[in-house]
Scaffold this motif. Structure first.
Motif, PDB file in Angstrom:
ATOM      1  N   VAL A  47       0.875  -1.164   0.000  1.00  0.00           N
ATOM      2  CA  VAL A  47       0.000   0.000   0.000  1.00  0.00           C
ATOM      3  C   VAL A  47       0.916   1.219   0.000  1.00  0.00           C
ATOM      4  N   ARG A  48       0.903   1.954  -1.097  1.00  0.00           N
ATOM      5  CA  ARG A  48       1.839   3.077  -1.214  1.00  0.00           C
ATOM      6  C   ARG A  48       1.219   4.223  -2.001  1.00  0.00           C
ATOM      7  N   GLY A  49       1.856   5.369  -1.909  1.00  0.00           N
ATOM      8  CA  GLY A  49       1.446   6.519  -2.703  1.00  0.00           C
ATOM      9  C   GLY A  49       0.070   7.033  -2.321  1.00  0.00           C
ATOM     10  N   THR A  50      -0.775   7.271  -3.323  1.00  0.00           N
ATOM     11  CA  THR A  50      -2.111   7.806  -3.095  1.00  0.00           C
ATOM     12  C   THR A  50      -2.939   6.891  -2.206  1.00  0.00           C
ATOM     13  N   ALA A  51      -2.737   5.590  -2.308  1.00  0.00           N
ATOM     14  CA  ALA A  51      -3.491   4.644  -1.478  1.00  0.00           C
ATOM     15  C   ALA A  51      -3.237   4.884   0.007  1.00  0.00           C
ATOM     16  N   VAL A  52      -2.042   5.322   0.362  1.00  0.00           N
ATOM     17  CA  VAL A  52      -1.747   5.647   1.759  1.00  0.00           C
ATOM     18  C   VAL A  52      -2.639   6.790   2.237  1.00  0.00           C
ATOM     19  N   ASP A  53      -2.855   7.777   1.364  1.00  0.00           N
ATOM     20  CA  ASP A  53      -3.747   8.886   1.731  1.00  0.00           C
ATOM     21  C   ASP A  53      -5.172   8.390   1.982  1.00  0.00           C
ATOM     22  N   VAL A  54      -5.631   7.434   1.173  1.00  0.00           N
ATOM     23  CA  VAL A  54      -6.970   6.871   1.376  1.00  0.00           C
ATOM     24  C   VAL A  54      -7.056   6.157   2.718  1.00  0.00           C
ATOM     25  N   ILE A  55      -6.047   5.346   3.015  1.00  0.00           N
ATOM     26  CA  ILE A  55      -6.023   4.609   4.288  1.00  0.00           C
ATOM     27  C   ILE A  55      -6.026   5.581   5.462  1.00  0.00           C
ATOM     28  N   ARG A  56      -5.312   6.689   5.347  1.00  0.00           N
ATOM     29  CA  ARG A  56      -5.317   7.698   6.411  1.00  0.00           C
ATOM     30  C   ARG A  56      -6.696   8.312   6.584  1.00  0.00           C
ATOM     31  N   ARG A  57      -7.372   8.592   5.469  1.00  0.00           N
ATOM     32  CA  ARG A  57      -8.711   9.166   5.558  1.00  0.00           C
ATOM     33  C   ARG A  57      -9.708   8.164   6.158  1.00  0.00           C
ATOM     34  N   MET A  58      -9.411   6.879   6.040  1.00  0.00           N
ATOM     35  CA  MET A  58     -10.258   5.851   6.649  1.00  0.00           C
ATOM     36  C   MET A  58      -9.945   5.670   8.131  1.00  0.00           C
ATOM     37  N   GLY A  59      -8.851   6.259   8.588  1.00  0.00           N
ATOM     38  CA  GLY A  59      -8.445   6.100   9.977  1.00  0.00           C
ATOM     39  C   GLY A  59      -7.829   4.749  10.276  1.00  0.00           C
ATOM     40  N   LEU A  60      -7.243   4.106   9.260  1.00  0.00           N
ATOM     41  CA  LEU A  60      -6.753   2.737   9.424  1.00  0.00           C
ATOM     42  C   LEU A  60      -5.227   2.628   9.362  1.00  0.00           C
ATOM     43  N   GLN A  61      -4.529   3.771   9.334  1.00  0.00           N
ATOM     44  CA  GLN A  61      -3.084   3.685   9.159  1.00  0.00           C
ATOM     45  C   GLN A  61      -2.390   2.948  10.310  1.00  0.00           C
ATOM     46  N   ASP A  62      -2.873   3.149  11.532  1.00  0.00           N
ATOM     47  CA  ASP A  62      -2.250   2.462  12.671  1.00  0.00           C
ATOM     48  C   ASP A  62      -2.499   0.960  12.612  1.00  0.00           C
ATOM     49  N   ALA A  63      -3.687   0.563  12.182  1.00  0.00           N
ATOM     50  CA  ALA A  63      -4.003  -0.864  12.076  1.00  0.00           C
ATOM     51  C   ALA A  63      -3.119  -1.537  11.036  1.00  0.00           C
ATOM     52  N   ILE A 308      -7.332   0.379  -4.134  1.00  0.00           N
ATOM     53  CA  ILE A 308      -7.771   1.199  -3.000  1.00  0.00           C
ATOM     54  C   ILE A 308      -8.101   2.616  -3.457  1.00  0.00           C
ATOM     55  N   ALA A 309      -7.194   3.219  -4.239  1.00  0.00           N
ATOM     56  CA  ALA A 309      -7.417   4.584  -4.713  1.00  0.00           C
ATOM     57  C   ALA A 309      -8.641   4.652  -5.621  1.00  0.00           C
ATOM     58  N   GLY A 310      -8.785   3.670  -6.518  1.00  0.00           N
ATOM     59  CA  GLY A 310      -9.907   3.665  -7.438  1.00  0.00           C
ATOM     60  C   GLY A 310     -11.240   3.529  -6.727  1.00  0.00           C
ATOM     61  N   ALA A 311     -11.295   2.673  -5.710  1.00  0.00           N
ATOM     62  CA  ALA A 311     -12.541   2.492  -4.954  1.00  0.00           C
ATOM     63  C   ALA A 311     -12.936   3.783  -4.248  1.00  0.00           C
ATOM     64  N   TYR A 312     -11.961   4.492  -3.715  1.00  0.00           N
ATOM     65  CA  TYR A 312     -12.241   5.753  -3.021  1.00  0.00           C
ATOM     66  C   TYR A 312     -12.747   6.819  -3.988  1.00  0.00           C
ATOM     67  N   VAL A 313     -12.085   6.957  -5.119  1.00  0.00           N
ATOM     68  CA  VAL A 313     -12.520   7.945  -6.111  1.00  0.00           C
ATOM     69  C   VAL A 313     -13.920   7.603  -6.623  1.00  0.00           C
ATOM     70  N   LEU A 314     -14.172   6.329  -6.893  1.00  0.00           N
ATOM     71  CA  LEU A 314     -15.488   5.907  -7.368  1.00  0.00           C
ATOM     72  C   LEU A 314     -16.572   6.243  -6.343  1.00  0.00           C
ATOM     73  N   ALA A 315     -16.310   5.936  -5.083  1.00  0.00           N
ATOM     74  CA  ALA A 315     -17.282   6.254  -4.039  1.00  0.00           C
ATOM     75  C   ALA A 315     -17.524   7.761  -3.958  1.00  0.00           C
ATOM     76  N   SER A 316     -16.469   8.541  -4.024  1.00  0.00           N
ATOM     77  CA  SER A 316     -16.604   9.999  -3.946  1.00  0.00           C
ATOM     78  C   SER A 316     -17.474  10.536  -5.074  1.00  0.00           C
ATOM     79  N   GLU A 317     -17.262  10.020  -6.289  1.00  0.00           N
ATOM     80  CA  GLU A 317     -18.037  10.510  -7.423  1.00  0.00           C
ATOM     81  C   GLU A 317     -19.484  10.032  -7.380  1.00  0.00           C
ATOM     82  N   LEU A 318     -19.724   8.834  -6.885  1.00  0.00           N
ATOM     83  CA  LEU A 318     -21.100   8.364  -6.745  1.00  0.00           C
ATOM     84  C   LEU A 318     -21.876   9.227  -5.756  1.00  0.00           C
ATOM     85  N   VAL A 319     -21.225   9.640  -4.690  1.00  0.00           N
ATOM     86  CA  VAL A 319     -21.887  10.495  -3.706  1.00  0.00           C
ATOM     87  C   VAL A 319     -22.058  11.909  -4.245  1.00  0.00           C
ATOM     88  N   ARG A 320     -21.102  12.369  -5.027  1.00  0.00           N
ATOM     89  CA  ARG A 320     -21.131  13.737  -5.543  1.00  0.00           C
ATOM     90  C   ARG A 320     -22.205  13.928  -6.620  1.00  0.00           C
TER      91      ARG A 320
END
Length: 408
Positions: A47-63, A308-320
């Motif tokens: 899990v690297r790059g942009t995906a790390v940002d997604v994991i942080r926004r999920m609050g799962l980086q420590d896990a 991971i990044a694609g799932a986050y972007v897809l969810a964001s656009e579906l909500v938007r």
């Protein structure tokens, strides 16, 4: 007004990430998974790059950090079996200072599943058998449960996607074989000692064996180039064993002993090293994400991260967006360049996994032999600029989805 509803096929990586964010936004989400239970085994993924940002926004980086995979030192061997150097695979491709994490696929899947299991309906041991789109939604039939209608259906069900087949057509229209096949399985207890790690290669084939600790099994990873990989029945154990024996017949190391364990192994992964290339990832109210849409092949090292990044972007656009078609178009616009740049990593000729010729193998061994020196000098990052550039090429928007609840 009832909440919008989504059916997600696949409970591996992209599916749970998508389900998490849609549930966070108040959607009614169902995830259907063909397997009878959550898969807890699997090889290490990154899990690297942009995906790390997604994991942080999920609050799962420590896990994820707590479950970080720790490699045994890997002895790089010559074709004659002589040790060239010892590699720290954990630092070879990842930048821990940037938050990169290597973790077993099973641990990652468990963490992502548990993050929203109380807000998402997970259905194991079932699969989609039919998809009928209407102006109002998608009517879905299942192998086990009763038919149901949803606002959208998302295929997050891997490179051999069932949703892709039902909505877009046969796999052969989209799969691109890169040449190699790969096999992964756990070895019997006592095959290798705790702390053992070896990487042994000839031109066109590689075997890696690693047993990180006393409590972990030794795991074998074999990859080899095949003249016609698409002709191999990767679902048949006997075919797998025969193909692997033929490919590694001239090895001088312990490869034959490793292959002998394949017949009685439990969970065996055997598949082509392939990409999915599609002109579009959506059709009206049905869309694809992760390997189902754009598998980059393990040679890229980026399959998990772009899922991971694609799932986050897809969810964001579906909500938007109120209408799925507009959401899917925005998702594809944002993801296309990022996906293609990461897919192109697997097409490079300087792979650390498989060298196609003796000359390439010599260059690879020289390159890897200087990595420990670069690490000691604090210069390891200089050996991975194309990977870092591709991994960080997608920038998340400030108004993308954010957590509304305090992480547990």
């Amino acid at each position: 007004m009832p909440p919008r509803s989504a059916l997600v096929s696949g409970a591996s990586i992209a599916g749970p990430v998508l389900a998490f964010w849609l549930a966070e936004a108040g959607w009614d989400v169902t995830v259907v998974e063909r397997a009878e239970r959550l898969r807890t085994s699997g090889y290490p993924v990154d899990v690297r790059g942009t995906a790390v940002d997604v994991i942080r926004r999920m609050g799962l980086q420590d896990a994820l950090a707590a479950a970080r995979y720790r490699h045994a030192p890997i002895a790089l061997l010559t074709p004659g079996g002589r040790r060239l150097t010892t590699l720290d695979f954990g630092e070879l491709l990842n930048d821990t200072t940037a938050g990169d994490v290597e973790i077993s696929r099973g641990d990652l899947g468990r963490i992502l599943y548990e993050a929203a299991a109380d807000r998402v309906t997970y259905v194991f041991g079932d699969s989609i058998t039919g998809i009928e789109q209407t102006d109002a939604g998608v009517n879905v039939t299942f192998a086990v449960r009763a038919p149901q209608s949803f606002d959208v259906v998302i295929g997050a069900d891997g490179i051999h996607s069932n949703v892709r087949r039902l909505a877009f057509g046969a796999e052969q229209h989209f799969i691109r074989h890169l040449g190699p096949l790969a096999a992964i399985w756990d070895l019997p207890a006592g095959s290798f000692a705790p702390g053992d790690g070896f990487m042994y290669s000839h031109a066109g084939r590689t075997v890696v064996v690693e047993r990180p600790t006393e409590h972990a099994p030794a795991r074998a990873f074999l990859a080899f180039v095949h003249d016609d990989p698409g002709s191999v029945d990767t679902r048949d154990r006997a075919t797998a064993a025969a193909s692997i024996r033929t490919a590694f017949a001239e090895d001088r190391w312990r490869t034959a002993d490793v292959i002998d364990t394949l017949t009685d192994a439990g969970d065996v992964y055997f598949d082509t090293v392939s990409q999915i290339r599609m002109d579009r990832w959506s059709a009206d109210r049905v869309a694809l994400v992760g390997d189902a849409a754009y598998a980059p092949a393990f040679l890229s090292g980026q399959g998990t991260s772009i899922a991971i990044a694609g799932a986050y972007v897809l969810a964001s656009e579906l909500v938007r967006h109120q209408h799925p078609r507009a959401a899917f178009e925005a998702y594809e616009r944002r993801m296309r360049r990022y996906v293609e740049k990461n897919q192109d990593l697997a097409l490079r000729t300087d792979s650390s996994v498989i060298a196609r010729s003796r000359r390439e193998l010599l260059r690879r061994n020289i390159r890897l032999s200087i990595v420990p020196l670069l690490q000691r000098l604090g210069l390891a990052a200089t050996s991975r600029p194309p990977l870092r550039e591709a991994a960080t090429d997608l920038t998340l928007k400030a108004d993308d989805l954010r957590r509304s609840r305090i992480p547990r």
